[in-house]
Design a protein around this motif. Sequence first.
Motif, PDB file in Angstrom:
ATOM      1  N   LEU A  87       0.880  -1.352  -0.043  1.00  0.00           N
ATOM      2  CA  LEU A  87       0.157  -0.198  -0.128  1.00  0.00           C
ATOM      3  C   LEU A  87       0.840   1.201   0.091  1.00  0.00           C
ATOM      4  O   LEU A  87       0.601   2.063  -0.627  1.00  0.00           O
ATOM      5  N   LEU A  88       1.896   1.515   0.763  1.00  0.00           N
ATOM      6  CA  LEU A  88       2.837   2.361   0.708  1.00  0.00           C
ATOM      7  C   LEU A  88       3.603   2.573  -0.532  1.00  0.00           C
ATOM      8  O   LEU A  88       3.666   3.803  -1.106  1.00  0.00           O
ATOM      9  N   GLN A  89       3.885   1.348  -1.081  1.00  0.00           N
ATOM     10  CA  GLN A  89       4.503   1.690  -2.639  1.00  0.00           C
ATOM     11  C   GLN A  89       3.603   2.267  -3.576  1.00  0.00           C
ATOM     12  O   GLN A  89       4.042   2.775  -4.248  1.00  0.00           O
ATOM     13  N   VAL A  90       2.401   1.644  -3.377  1.00  0.00           N
ATOM     14  CA  VAL A  90       1.252   2.129  -4.453  1.00  0.00           C
ATOM     15  C   VAL A  90       1.140   3.722  -4.209  1.00  0.00           C
ATOM     16  O   VAL A  90       1.081   4.588  -5.291  1.00  0.00           O
ATOM     17  N   SER A  91       0.961   4.154  -2.683  1.00  0.00           N
ATOM     18  CA  SER A  91       0.802   5.494  -2.594  1.00  0.00           C
ATOM     19  C   SER A  91       2.151   6.477  -3.251  1.00  0.00           C
ATOM     20  O   SER A  91       2.040   7.461  -3.866  1.00  0.00           O
ATOM     21  N   ALA A  92       3.134   5.882  -2.954  1.00  0.00           N
ATOM     22  CA  ALA A  92       4.530   6.523  -3.324  1.00  0.00           C
ATOM     23  C   ALA A  92       4.715   6.636  -4.925  1.00  0.00           C
ATOM     24  O   ALA A  92       4.925   7.589  -5.520  1.00  0.00           O
ATOM     25  N   PHE A  93       4.276   5.638  -5.534  1.00  0.00           N
ATOM     26  CA  PHE A  93       4.105   5.471  -7.002  1.00  0.00           C
ATOM     27  C   PHE A  93       3.185   6.433  -7.630  1.00  0.00           C
ATOM     28  O   PHE A  93       3.430   7.268  -8.580  1.00  0.00           O
ATOM     29  N   ALA A  94       1.811   6.648  -6.803  1.00  0.00           N
ATOM     30  CA  ALA A  94       0.959   7.653  -7.491  1.00  0.00           C
ATOM     31  C   ALA A  94       1.378   8.882  -7.384  1.00  0.00           C
ATOM     32  O   ALA A  94       1.585   9.901  -8.055  1.00  0.00           O
ATOM     33  N   TYR A  95       2.335   9.322  -6.168  1.00  0.00           N
ATOM     34  CA  TYR A  95       3.028  10.774  -5.960  1.00  0.00           C
ATOM     35  C   TYR A  95       3.894  10.909  -7.099  1.00  0.00           C
ATOM     36  O   TYR A  95       3.946  11.877  -7.773  1.00  0.00           O
ATOM     37  N   HIS A  96       4.749   9.675  -7.533  1.00  0.00           N
ATOM     38  CA  HIS A  96       5.647   9.841  -8.507  1.00  0.00           C
ATOM     39  C   HIS A  96       4.987  10.099 -10.025  1.00  0.00           C
ATOM     40  O   HIS A  96       5.765  11.199 -10.658  1.00  0.00           O
ATOM     41  N   LEU A  97       3.915   9.591 -10.087  1.00  0.00           N
ATOM     42  CA  LEU A  97       3.358   9.959 -11.387  1.00  0.00           C
ATOM     43  C   LEU A  97       2.644  11.414 -11.321  1.00  0.00           C
ATOM     44  O   LEU A  97       2.707  12.289 -12.244  1.00  0.00           O
ATOM     45  N   GLU A  98       2.349  11.949 -10.301  1.00  0.00           N
ATOM     46  CA  GLU A  98       1.963  13.066 -10.232  1.00  0.00           C
ATOM     47  C   GLU A  98       2.886  14.291 -10.432  1.00  0.00           C
ATOM     48  O   GLU A  98       2.901  15.316 -11.015  1.00  0.00           O
ATOM     49  N   GLU A  99       4.378  13.875  -9.710  1.00  0.00           N
ATOM     50  CA  GLU A  99       5.535  14.803  -9.991  1.00  0.00           C
ATOM     51  C   GLU A  99       5.666  14.767 -11.888  1.00  0.00           C
ATOM     52  O   GLU A  99       5.909  15.569 -12.237  1.00  0.00           O
TER      53      GLU A  99
END
Length: 201
Positions: A113-125
């Motif tokens: 779940l943490l990895q998914v959240s981090a990846f979503a943030y990365h896509l936002e970047e």
Amino acid sequence: MAAAESPSAALRRRDLCSRGIRLAGKMRADVVDLLDAYVEQQGLDASASVAAVEGVPLAAVERWDEQTGTQRLLENLAAYRAFRALLAQMLEEQREQLGEADTGLGRALAAVLLQVSAFAYHLEELLRLESRGIPGEEGDEEEEEDGPPPPPRLSLFEQKLRGLGVLRELAQWAVRSVRDLRQLAKPSPATGAAPGLAESS
């Protein structure tokens, strides 16, 4: 055709894509490990057929090579926001079912779940780099509200099967994300590339 991006923007984009590819590759490996543990813990057959799960975005796409960079990023972002909500619900159900007895599986679910959240943030970047509007960004304080509304309560067995479907599709999305980011990292060919993500250089 979009104006040529500056060398610094192109370098930043390639760097973000490279890091995203590494994140997605690690996430897929962890999801595959989690799938094995989940199947064993829940007493499921690894080859069990699971019907399409409501609220789970499908990684497959028709005419994938015709998508623009922006389409790829927006579809990925929407998918990982949905997975974030689905995994949070799975984690809550695990705790309700097994309490603290299931620390191994619960920790693995929380880590993914943490990895998914981090990846979503990365896509936002990546989207911010291209000055694209990020869907739902105005409500950052209500981050938890992202994703689909919770589905109706299911029986224990239905919850297990839904969880299996969520993890299988998440593993497929990680593969697609690597392909999408590799495509985004490529410089535009001399022949007209599909516009999107300022791909002409």
